[in-house]
Design a protein around this motif. Sequence first.
Motif, PDB file in Angstrom:
ATOM      1  N   GLN A   1      -5.008  37.079 -51.830  1.00 49.42           N
ATOM      2  CA  GLN A   1      -5.971  36.907 -52.923  1.00 49.42           C
ATOM      3  C   GLN A   1      -7.215  37.776 -52.711  1.00 49.42           C
ATOM      4  O   GLN A   1      -7.749  38.354 -53.664  1.00 49.42           O
TER       5      GLN A   1
ATOM      6  N   LYS B   1     -14.683  35.089 -60.692  1.00 45.85           N
ATOM      7  CA  LYS B   1     -13.400  35.385 -60.036  1.00 45.85           C
ATOM      8  C   LYS B   1     -13.473  35.115 -58.536  1.00 45.85           C
ATOM      9  O   LYS B   1     -12.529  34.597 -57.936  1.00 45.85           O
TER      10      LYS B   1
ATOM     11  N   ILE C   1      -5.113  36.755 -59.757  1.00 48.43           N
ATOM     12  CA  ILE C   1      -5.517  36.568 -58.357  1.00 48.43           C
ATOM     13  C   ILE C   1      -4.513  35.728 -57.581  1.00 48.43           C
ATOM     14  O   ILE C   1      -4.241  35.981 -56.417  1.00 48.43           O
TER      15      ILE C   1
ATOM     16  N   LEU D   1      -8.673  40.699 -55.118  1.00 44.29           N
ATOM     17  CA  LEU D   1     -10.064  40.692 -55.595  1.00 44.29           C
ATOM     18  C   LEU D   1     -10.811  41.955 -55.189  1.00 44.29           C
ATOM     19  O   LEU D   1     -11.683  42.434 -55.924  1.00 44.29           O
TER      20      LEU D   1
END
Lengths: 283, 283, 283, 283, 283, 283
Positions: A155, A24, F111, A159
């Motif tokens: 983003q 990720k 995301i 995360l």
Amino acid sequence: MFIHMKELQFRAKPEKPDPVYARKLQEVLGGQYGEMSVMMQYLFQGFNCRADRKYRDMLLDIGTEEIGHVEMLSTMIAQLLDGAPADQVDEAAKDPMIAAALGGMNPQHAIVSGLGATPTDSNGYPWNSKYIIASGNLLADFRANLNAESQGLLQVVRLYEQTTDPGVRDMLSFMIARDIMHQNQWLAAIEEIEAIEGPIAPASFPRERSVEEVTRQFMNFSVGEESSAGRWANGTLPDGTGDFEYVANPTAYGDAPVLNPPAKHQHSTLGTGPYVVNEGFEK
Amino acid sequence: MFIHMKELQFRAKPEKPDPVYARKLQEVLGGQYGEMSVMMQYLFQGFNCRADRKYRDMLLDIGTEEIGHVEMLSTMIAQLLDGAPADQVDEAAKDPMIAAALGGMNPQHAIVSGLGATPTDSNGYPWNSKYIIASGNLLADFRANLNAESQGLLQVVRLYEQTTDPGVRDMLSFMIARDIMHQNQWLAAIEEIEAIEGPIAPASFPRERSVEEVTRQFMNFSVGEESSAGRWANGTLPDGTGDFEYVANPTAYGDAPVLNPPAKHQHSTLGTGPYVVNEGFEK
Amino acid sequence: MFIHMKELQFRAKPEKPDPVYARKLQEVLGGQYGEMSVMMQYLFQGFNCRADRKYRDMLLDIGTEEIGHVEMLSTMIAQLLDGAPADQVDEAAKDPMIAAALGGMNPQHAIVSGLGATPTDSNGYPWNSKYIIASGNLLADFRANLNAESQGLLQVVRLYEQTTDPGVRDMLSFMIARDIMHQNQWLAAIEEIEAIEGPIAPASFPRERSVEEVTRQFMNFSVGEESSAGRWANGTLPDGTGDFEYVANPTAYGDAPVLNPPAKHQHSTLGTGPYVVNEGFEK
Amino acid sequence: MFIHMKELQFRAKPEKPDPVYARKLQEVLGGQYGEMSVMMQYLFQGFNCRADRKYRDMLLDIGTEEIGHVEMLSTMIAQLLDGAPADQVDEAAKDPMIAAALGGMNPQHAIVSGLGATPTDSNGYPWNSKYIIASGNLLADFRANLNAESQGLLQVVRLYEQTTDPGVRDMLSFMIARDIMHQNQWLAAIEEIEAIEGPIAPASFPRERSVEEVTRQFMNFSVGEESSAGRWANGTLPDGTGDFEYVANPTAYGDAPVLNPPAKHQHSTLGTGPYVVNEGFEK
Amino acid sequence: MFIHMKELQFRAKPEKPDPVYARKLQEVLGGQYGEMSVMMQYLFQGFNCRADRKYRDMLLDIGTEEIGHVEMLSTMIAQLLDGAPADQVDEAAKDPMIAAALGGMNPQHAIVSGLGATPTDSNGYPWNSKYIIASGNLLADFRANLNAESQGLLQVVRLYEQTTDPGVRDMLSFMIARDIMHQNQWLAAIEEIEAIEGPIAPASFPRERSVEEVTRQFMNFSVGEESSAGRWANGTLPDGTGDFEYVANPTAYGDAPVLNPPAKHQHSTLGTGPYVVNEGFEK
Amino acid sequence: MFIHMKELQFRAKPEKPDPVYARKLQEVLGGQYGEMSVMMQYLFQGFNCRADRKYRDMLLDIGTEEIGHVEMLSTMIAQLLDGAPADQVDEAAKDPMIAAALGGMNPQHAIVSGLGATPTDSNGYPWNSKYIIASGNLLADFRANLNAESQGLLQVVRLYEQTTDPGVRDMLSFMIARDIMHQNQWLAAIEEIEAIEGPIAPASFPRERSVEEVTRQFMNFSVGEESSAGRWANGTLPDGTGDFEYVANPTAYGDAPVLNPPAKHQHSTLGTGPYVVNEGFEK
């Protein structure tokens, strides 16, 4: 010319490995709005800069910082991949949690990159230079930069919440801070340019050469007028040339187009007999 | 659901064909910041919109308008390609101007697309969806939109000056006007959002979770301090949390990283003898 | 011209299906260093070969063998996909192992390719021809080939250990053997060329036209000198023109660049009034 | 962490502009084997390096140098684009040399990048990270690096001869020298690794697990045996395990494959009636 | 397994070099519908074929033939590039025809590929495997094949007329013939399948599971009804289930969608205060 | 010019969220044969259409409908992503089903896109315009369209069976119906064109310019003759010019090619001394 210092700009050490999260985290390293993008965008804007030297220097300062962010993220990802269970086939067969982890990993981390970071996004899609822009126009480019830092921060925040590892959050809390600073930076730089040029980029095209009335009109290309309620349809134009107008039913300025028939050499006309263009050659 | 009307939004008819210019004009049709990009960006932002209905409606209004811009540009390019000299091999051999024109054309206009517009840029590179973003965060996305309209207008202005064809300039004068309006539109929409949220996107991450001191610092990652002269290093932060600080010699917060040796299953350790991981299988 | 024989070069039959492993195995079929890459690289080097006929023949021999490797891998992948649980939605809901398997599959195997191999890597990224090179220079290209066989073997070894299926390991033990042979082959071919040309590719550029002193210097572009310890900084140069020198603090030969201001037609100069380039057209 | 110095590593100033050559020079900036590729390849190999610290330091030293090469080339290209005739439409119409130049330019230099360098190759194709590799295995990666420097030098030499501009040749004579050094460097580094591991990468797979006889055989997959004449088919194997064998008529070890019929849920079986998999849902 | 024969399937020798045409001819080698596409499409359909053996054999026969077409085109292009004027800088400066030729060449032919063919199209865009399909469904795939041969033949015919070189036309007259045959082949194969399955691919989905009334309706999504005049809106449905119906004003079956507000962890809701999801970690 | 209506063409509401299925459904939105492909293919064919107006109108009618299909699928995917468990890290750690779901999601949905649809396929690969064709030749393009609707329907049918959610199946049952109609439509349109032109596209190349005998021959490029059993090798040619012939052992019409040695400026000739092309410049 560049020099490397071995220390990282900030700590980049996870408490424990997490290969699924490593995948990720690739998004903000090699994705559309990852650190590689801002690094290359700022460097190219700087290398090509034809404006006052302070702009070139500023662009290369921040571009150089971003190389170090690529370094931090790569370091973090390599450590998140430590102990990735690629060597535990039999245990995986027994433990669904391991199987799930293996399913959620990027297989290329185990097959291609030696459990190292890759210059790709969270789906393994390679970074490419169409993610970036260096147009030569400062206002346009600073807006590109502000957008990149906005998407990037968004983003990173998402995360941050997808892990509870204190080491990862520690590093991200630094990157979040820098993204906030960089938004501040581009907002300030834009303010400086707009004070000279106004808010339309580029400023140097003569307004009277455009179809002026449509520089003010919000056109409602749908049935229903919910869109009339926003600031974009009411009040003064940000460029100061008048007020927004709401056009509920836009009219067509043009006609229905009629194209010429296909050129003979395109072999696309219905119902001709056989022929050859550029004759004079006999097989 | 969408409906088509046969009339073009504006006139799109060149005075005479110009296949080299047709290639150039492709940039603002299928390039990184061409009309396909804004069309798809606004449509996807609209389709995915989870905010108040006026935003969705506004996004789909402008996305729908942009489909019509793709239509206008395609129509123009097809007509610029009329009479492209692909069928005049022998004349080309005699006339360097024709040879030059052939050299400057996109060969795919004559081989692939039947003298029609292609969904590619001025180098024949295909449009792809990594040009666009729809993040769900209105402030971030409106900045992406403002950037797209700024880069797009800049390119159209440059193209306007690379032709003197009155028909082409006529159409571009309309597109320029709409790009000016759309910059005004996004500036206004951003103003509306920033009034609620402030200028950092996203606004909802707690500042104290970040490394706060570096949210204010411009870091000088170069020898020499020209970059200290800009607004980005002086005065109040646009987000109102303090003043910019100029750090002439940034220090490293982290150490030099030391990664663990390679996992055995990566076959990357120097000087081991042969071995196989996951034994228990005999060939 | 080519002929197909129906037999596979080697056995390619798994003991039992494994759709997650099928996804992984795609890496060495359609990935950056998969069999499609070596197949196309050797074929193009052979088709374009302007050197002695033995090189062309050799390149096309190995290129032709690699088509057969693509065939073997595709056959294996199709069988690993037999019985993929796309039709067991309800069972999946009950059995986390099946759910994990479904999560780890490439969804395109079940949606797009009919449970067949795809010309893509383990993340579904399509093979593209920028993976390969045919430069016309034998030494440069044989080094490309040696690299491809080294990266390829490394990946196959890693994949060998990620399964215990005897049928898969059987096939891979053959592919590993051929990759070892092919490394031997390119090492031998390089030895033959270097005996004629020396180790620098291309050999034919006059050394005195280069800035000769820097053909010997390892430049330390970092703080700290750990890099001084390697063979690359000590002893005789492999090309025999002298000894390595370690430059601890490289100096800049050039100045800070100063670019000219933007051309007027680029609309990137701050603070001008409106203007149009290529005047003489009145709207 | 990285620091920028304003001086270029070497002079980068053309005697006069040449926009067509600017396009060509892009190849070694943003092409498959351009400076962006070696820069990113060395940086990622360094960031991910799990071996002895001298390797990491060496990789980051050379990676850092290459950032400076990207800077030099970008600077050169921007100056070659000075005075590009985008603003001289009418003169172009009269002067075929100007028309030819315009035809040979990259249109994006005039439309997109503000007469600046772009992170693309000589056809405007964007740099992407599938050009590079960082596998974790030093021998495999150093071979990738040697290949990159060989292909890169070859291209720079070709470009050197496609201009007679003394300023351009001056800069290229430096880059040529560095590419020669870097080939020397990787040859030496490979020598160091091979002394430990032997020439097969990776060394750690047990040879007896492979189909050993085919690790020695050159297989002639064509009619005619010209390929038997090379070093690759005669003499000792470079890995010292025996001698090359030439197999004039390779035999198939495998059978003709027979795949199972399509799974029902793939809807690919000829001649069935209609059916639905995963029944139990009634519309 | 495959075998190479050194003879070309057909003659491939131009009367004289023509580097600009070499660039154009790349389209049918490495372009979207070039020979690489049909080669790879047929090979993958064959490798994955789960139907009767005659289909697999037929697919691999034609796929194998196409490898030979790639060989012919590559050979032709290499010869068209013989004598490309990359070494005549000064003459080019004097002769506009040479300058034009240089402008019209693919620069990578002279810089990258050693005057050899490249696996790219006429704009230097690399071949990629998303050009092809192997779905497992014979009817769908044979239609893909018929389309590929139709687009391919069209392009070859256009290219035939863009040269008068007898050698090039000779080779193209063979490729044209094979493309005609291959269209015949796929038409015949489709006829065979449709005789079993009918014309809808796939045939095995139960019609009553679909919204049956709209399987017959041509919907007029525009103002004006010119589209009512074609066969697609009149007469019997090709699948024999009834007659076409023309719906002049299609109605919406669905409502205006209303999406839920953003999830908290997406940080996209306007006007919240700061918060962190997944609490329980204190920095 | 286009207008938007807020109602969806059909219902698009899942019974409950399913983020793993959302990823799969992306295939028919932004994949090779997804709705974005048919939308853009029909629109570009329509915009470029030089044939009778009924064709343009028909193409734009169906292209406009497809924009609405993109809208429906995007809406569905956004709702399938509601409640995606990105915010439940700790629960995931306890529940393997949730872990499996997270592993099977597209991480970019959580995301990057704010739990919205993305213009990509089921592996996150971006849509690009090389998926589509608009050649100007109606027969060739209608075959492309028939292929697209065949591959598309096949994929939708497979996806229909991979869910049992009544809401998803409801929407897919409408899309299946439209794909059936669109296959009918293109079959009918092809019938109309073939009635004028015959079945070879393009029809206008003179058959006698081709190597006529090979327009009839199925060539068996393999050992074994299973391929002789199909319709493609027996009976009348679909174009009516004769009968198929089966050539069991195809002969080569051409010779083994011999290419000229490399041009001097390519630096690819073995064993020369150093030299520079384009002399006359002294460093």
